[in-house]
Design an enzyme around this catalytic site. Structure first.
Site: not given
Length: 274
Positions: A17, A51, A78-80, A153, A155, A187, A205-206, A214-215, A217
């Protein structure tokens, strides 16, 4: 003649990602338009990324992080990217995001992010109307009865018995993302429970589409699965790009751990993308 504005960037990724990071902690950066972000995100004519991350000073934390998807829209978490920023920063920090404060802690190409409390109330997702978010009585094709959660975010999480690769997420993902039930879009996660300690996951991902990882996610899926009693407090979540470790602390807060690394650095003329 006015000189073009040349900006430096750092390209990083977490499990594939990928992000372009603009570091404005020491110098003010121009605010990019959605059209400029979309042009930069183009993988053929721009730099290419899932991103865009913009770092800036913060009065509430060590620094602030703004997150824009490839379509130009701004999102809360955004986790990642949070792990990538932690590795870039090089030491523990509090980070201000649109989704709230998070704590990051890097270490040897890895990072752990304290993502905060999952929110399950329907207005927090948000949904267009009241509904049980633990087991939503809705479906799209073979995907039925998801759970919903906001982890910075929004989900929805669907659990399937078969291989997640068999789900046509490239078709169903955008349909669900843009469903009127989700006024801020959503998401879309499709997960298979392998054991009480392991989940396999794919994510639409949205604003970004299918991604390798996706972190948020992974956090959302672990949170919904834990709420339903399907997994233990700590679980490994394997995505196409690799595996993340998600755990619930004693207070119910989510923590995510996994790798992140720098790919390269460069510069670009902003005028080329206007």
């Amino acid at each position: 003649m006015q000189r073009a504005m040349r900006l430096s960037f750092i390209k990083m990724h977490g499990l594939g990602n990928d992000f372009v990071i603009l570091d404005g902690r020491g110098a003010e950066l121009p605010r990019l338009s959605e059209a400029q972000i979309r042009a930069l995100a183009d993988r053929h004519r721009g730099i290419g990324f899932d991103q865009l991350i913009v770092l800036a000073p913060s009065d509430a934390a060590d620094f602030a992080m703004r997150i824009h998807n490839a379509d130009g829209g701004e999102v809360g978490a955004c986790g990642n990217a949070s792990r990538a920023v932690a590795v870039l920063h090089g030491k523990p920090a509090q980070v201000e995001t649109a989704g709230g404060l998070i704590a990051v802690r890097p270490g040897d190409g890895q990072a752990e992010v304290a993502m905060g409390q999952p929110r399950f109330e329907w207005p927090d997702i948000p949904l267009a109307y009241a509904m049980d978010t633990r087991d939503m009585p809705v479906g799209w094709d073979m995907l039925e009865r998801p759970g919903a959660v906001n982890v910075g975010n929004p989900h929805v999480v669907f659990f399937v018995d078969n291989d997640v690769a068999d789900v046509p997420l490239d078709r169903l993902g955008p349909e669900i993302e843009h469903d009127p039930m989700f006024p801020d879009r959503i998401n879309v996660n499709v997960a298979q429970i392998v054991s009480r300690e392991a989940i396999v996951l794919r994510v639409w991902e949205r604003g970004a589409g299918l991604t390798l990882a996706c972190g948020t996610g992974a956090c959302a899926t672990a949170a919904v699965a834990y709420r339903r009693g399907l997994v233990d407090a700590q679980v490994s979540v394997t995505l196409p790009g690799g595996t993340l470790i998600i755990r619930h602390d004693e207070g119910g807060g989510l923590h995510m751990a996994g790798p992140a690394q720098e790919s390269y650095r460069g510069t670009f003329d902003l005028d080329d993308f206007s």
